[in-house]
Design an enzyme around this catalytic site. Sequence first.
Site, PDB file in Angstrom:
ATOM      1  N   TYR A  79     -60.008 -35.861 -35.997  1.00  0.00           N
ATOM      2  CA  TYR A  79     -58.917 -35.311 -36.816  1.00  0.00           C
ATOM      3  C   TYR A  79     -59.357 -33.993 -37.446  1.00  0.00           C
ATOM      4  O   TYR A  79     -58.614 -33.028 -37.487  1.00  0.00           O
ATOM      5  CB  TYR A  79     -58.528 -36.318 -37.908  1.00  0.00           C
ATOM      6  CG  TYR A  79     -57.274 -35.926 -38.647  1.00  0.00           C
ATOM      7  CD1 TYR A  79     -56.033 -36.425 -38.253  1.00  0.00           C
ATOM      8  CD2 TYR A  79     -57.321 -35.043 -39.720  1.00  0.00           C
ATOM      9  CE1 TYR A  79     -54.875 -36.050 -38.907  1.00  0.00           C
ATOM     10  CE2 TYR A  79     -56.164 -34.663 -40.381  1.00  0.00           C
ATOM     11  CZ  TYR A  79     -54.943 -35.170 -39.983  1.00  0.00           C
ATOM     12  OH  TYR A  79     -53.792 -34.798 -40.627  1.00  0.00           O
ATOM     13  N   PHE A 131     -36.390 -13.177 -29.869  1.00  0.00           N
ATOM     14  CA  PHE A 131     -36.373 -14.359 -29.004  1.00  0.00           C
ATOM     15  C   PHE A 131     -35.598 -15.436 -29.771  1.00  0.00           C
ATOM     16  O   PHE A 131     -35.565 -15.409 -31.005  1.00  0.00           O
ATOM     17  CB  PHE A 131     -37.796 -14.815 -28.627  1.00  0.00           C
ATOM     18  CG  PHE A 131     -37.731 -15.968 -27.671  1.00  0.00           C
ATOM     19  CD1 PHE A 131     -37.274 -15.773 -26.375  1.00  0.00           C
ATOM     20  CD2 PHE A 131     -38.041 -17.259 -28.067  1.00  0.00           C
ATOM     21  CE1 PHE A 131     -37.131 -16.845 -25.507  1.00  0.00           C
ATOM     22  CE2 PHE A 131     -37.901 -18.326 -27.200  1.00  0.00           C
ATOM     23  CZ  PHE A 131     -37.451 -18.122 -25.917  1.00  0.00           C
ATOM     24  N   THR A 132     -34.978 -16.367 -29.066  1.00  0.00           N
ATOM     25  CA  THR A 132     -34.075 -17.341 -29.709  1.00  0.00           C
ATOM     26  C   THR A 132     -34.726 -18.068 -30.896  1.00  0.00           C
ATOM     27  O   THR A 132     -34.166 -18.112 -31.991  1.00  0.00           O
ATOM     28  CB  THR A 132     -33.588 -18.395 -28.694  1.00  0.00           C
ATOM     29  OG1 THR A 132     -34.720 -18.928 -28.023  1.00  0.00           O
ATOM     30  CG2 THR A 132     -32.635 -17.786 -27.670  1.00  0.00           C
ATOM     31  N   ASP A 222     -46.259 -10.856 -30.773  1.00  0.00           N
ATOM     32  CA  ASP A 222     -45.976 -12.099 -30.046  1.00  0.00           C
ATOM     33  C   ASP A 222     -46.555 -11.940 -28.647  1.00  0.00           C
ATOM     34  O   ASP A 222     -46.035 -11.197 -27.815  1.00  0.00           O
ATOM     35  CB  ASP A 222     -44.459 -12.338 -29.988  1.00  0.00           C
ATOM     36  CG  ASP A 222     -44.090 -13.606 -29.197  1.00  0.00           C
ATOM     37  OD1 ASP A 222     -44.925 -14.078 -28.400  1.00  0.00           O
ATOM     38  OD2 ASP A 222     -42.964 -14.104 -29.368  1.00  0.00           O
ATOM     39  N   LYS A 265     -47.089 -20.170 -21.696  1.00  0.00           N
ATOM     40  CA  LYS A 265     -46.775 -19.156 -20.677  1.00  0.00           C
ATOM     41  C   LYS A 265     -48.054 -18.581 -20.066  1.00  0.00           C
ATOM     42  O   LYS A 265     -48.648 -19.204 -19.212  1.00  0.00           O
ATOM     43  CB  LYS A 265     -45.873 -18.090 -21.297  1.00  0.00           C
ATOM     44  CG  LYS A 265     -44.473 -18.658 -21.572  1.00  0.00           C
ATOM     45  CD  LYS A 265     -43.564 -17.666 -22.236  1.00  0.00           C
ATOM     46  CE  LYS A 265     -42.199 -18.255 -22.445  1.00  0.00           C
ATOM     47  NZ  LYS A 265     -41.280 -18.069 -21.321  1.00  0.00           N
ATOM     48  N   ARG A 388     -28.992 -16.959 -20.194  1.00  0.00           N
ATOM     49  CA  ARG A 388     -29.546 -16.120 -21.254  1.00  0.00           C
ATOM     50  C   ARG A 388     -28.485 -15.068 -21.588  1.00  0.00           C
ATOM     51  O   ARG A 388     -28.591 -13.901 -21.262  1.00  0.00           O
ATOM     52  CB  ARG A 388     -30.854 -15.449 -20.808  1.00  0.00           C
ATOM     53  CG  ARG A 388     -32.008 -16.389 -20.543  1.00  0.00           C
ATOM     54  CD  ARG A 388     -32.767 -16.887 -21.753  1.00  0.00           C
ATOM     55  NE  ARG A 388     -32.141 -17.830 -22.624  1.00  0.00           N
ATOM     56  CZ  ARG A 388     -32.796 -18.584 -23.512  1.00  0.00           C
ATOM     57  NH1 ARG A 388     -34.104 -18.529 -23.617  1.00  0.00           N
ATOM     58  NH2 ARG A 388     -32.158 -19.397 -24.304  1.00  0.00           N
ATOM     59  N   PHE A 454     -27.297 -23.567 -27.162  1.00  0.00           N
ATOM     60  CA  PHE A 454     -27.511 -23.603 -25.711  1.00  0.00           C
ATOM     61  C   PHE A 454     -28.284 -24.834 -25.257  1.00  0.00           C
ATOM     62  O   PHE A 454     -28.170 -25.249 -24.115  1.00  0.00           O
ATOM     63  CB  PHE A 454     -28.219 -22.319 -25.230  1.00  0.00           C
ATOM     64  CG  PHE A 454     -29.613 -22.134 -25.783  1.00  0.00           C
ATOM     65  CD1 PHE A 454     -29.812 -21.487 -26.996  1.00  0.00           C
ATOM     66  CD2 PHE A 454     -30.726 -22.592 -25.093  1.00  0.00           C
ATOM     67  CE1 PHE A 454     -31.093 -21.306 -27.510  1.00  0.00           C
ATOM     68  CE2 PHE A 454     -32.012 -22.414 -25.586  1.00  0.00           C
ATOM     69  CZ  PHE A 454     -32.193 -21.775 -26.805  1.00  0.00           C
TER      70      PHE A 454
END
Length: 481
Positions: A79, A131-132, A222, A265, A388, A454
């Site tokens: 932990y 970005f969303t 980002d 990604k 998109r 969405f």
Amino acid sequence: MLIKLSNGKEIPIEMHKVRIVQKTFFPCIDHRLKSIEEGGYNTFSLRTKDLFIDMLTDSGTNAMSDNQLAAMMVADDAYAGSESFYRLADTIKDVLRFDYVLPVHQGRGAEHLLAKVFVKPGDVVPMNYHFTTTKAHFELAGGTVLEIYADEALNTQSTNSFKGNLDLQKFKDTIKKFGTEKIPFIRMEATTNLLGGQPFSMENLKEVKKIASEHNIPLVFDGSLISENAYFIKQREKGYENKTIQEIIWELMNYTDIFYLSGRKSSCVRGGFIATNNKNYYEMLKPWLPVYEGFLTYGGMSTKEIEAMAIGLREMTDVNVASSAAEFVKYFVEKFIERKVPVVTPPGGLACHLDAKLFLPHLPQSQYPSGALSAAIFIISGVRTMERGTISMDRDKDGNEVYSDLELTRMAVPRRVYTLSHIEYVVDRVTWLYEHKDLVKGLKFVEEPPVLRFFFGKLAALDNWGAKLTNVFKKEIGGEY
Ligand code: F0G
């Protein structure tokens, strides 16, 4: 890598061999029509057993390497104080040159913490594009997202190599207009996802940082798609041809105050983190980590993923890994250009994007062209893509539709997962659809969630077009496909 064939043409060639495979299914068109109708014409509602090729996203769907899988076996489950975390921190120090690391369960966990700590009601957060999840978190904290991209960014038929660049004059004007006290940071997103995976240049980042520094505004980077952005800099920006991906990443990080990424990604794993060299920022963020994510040395990630991430971060600096999706995307885009099917150019980092406004010019944005195109592609091919466009925008506070700048249908290329014959199949079916585009009509909402609609929204086909499209396909190509 690109390899030259004897006829002079180049094709992407895989610099890896496949040693584990997963069986796919090929549901026939009647089955697909039934699945999408039951799922409210929303590709997020589909089960993978009901589809053939999954191009919804490259997020968490990349093939991992043998070394990543091997590293998972030595994960240290604790932990607090896990050795796996220290191996990740050492890697981040080497690859990104940051001293302080806060692991999170995935990219939006990082965005949540940044919003919580830095964004106050009334603030504006300038960025090259939203970005969303970023927009949702910054707005939930009471801030406003201000996109200050160059005009060219919204031209889907452009040849501009760096459509992800921030407009420097608009940045200066924004600072003048709102004052530095209302701007908690400037955010630069590598290969801007919603513009079609379009990169920014090193030159642009350097200038953004210069302006930001003059006004004491921190630069948040980002880096979910950092290796792809670095690869495009190597390919497209003068002076970087002979630099390695690692050297380019180091230079990008020179201009960065706070870095975060979705590990799902470029680094081919699951999870994410925030990293910085600023002890003060680190200390501001740290207390919230165990509240929302998990203890400092795991942050909501499994220690297996932490180990795999440490390897994935090093591997993404290999040019053959950094380019593995980008070169497939280029091949994909060029095939559509040959067939005159409207795609976003130049080819971007994570996906081939169809321009749904040009593909379905008879549909107004109020009928969601990009969502309709995504559903139509699924019906005629079994290929799952992602809307998109306007469906991916939520309504404003008064309940009005917010029309998206672009109506894109994204065909993501997960790294090292699909082959060129998969791409050829998609190109063939989408081209057929383009030749029959008049059969595709609009969509309307049947169930509409209040935030990030969405994901779970349910829609219906106007004029029952899904069934009509299916009938024509069966006549021309065959019901077994
Ligand atoms: N930033 C960028 C540029 C992203 O593309 C994503 C996710 C996030 C942040 C959020 O990260 O999903 O790990 O929480 N993009 C995914 C996509 C969802 O499908 O493009 P996350």
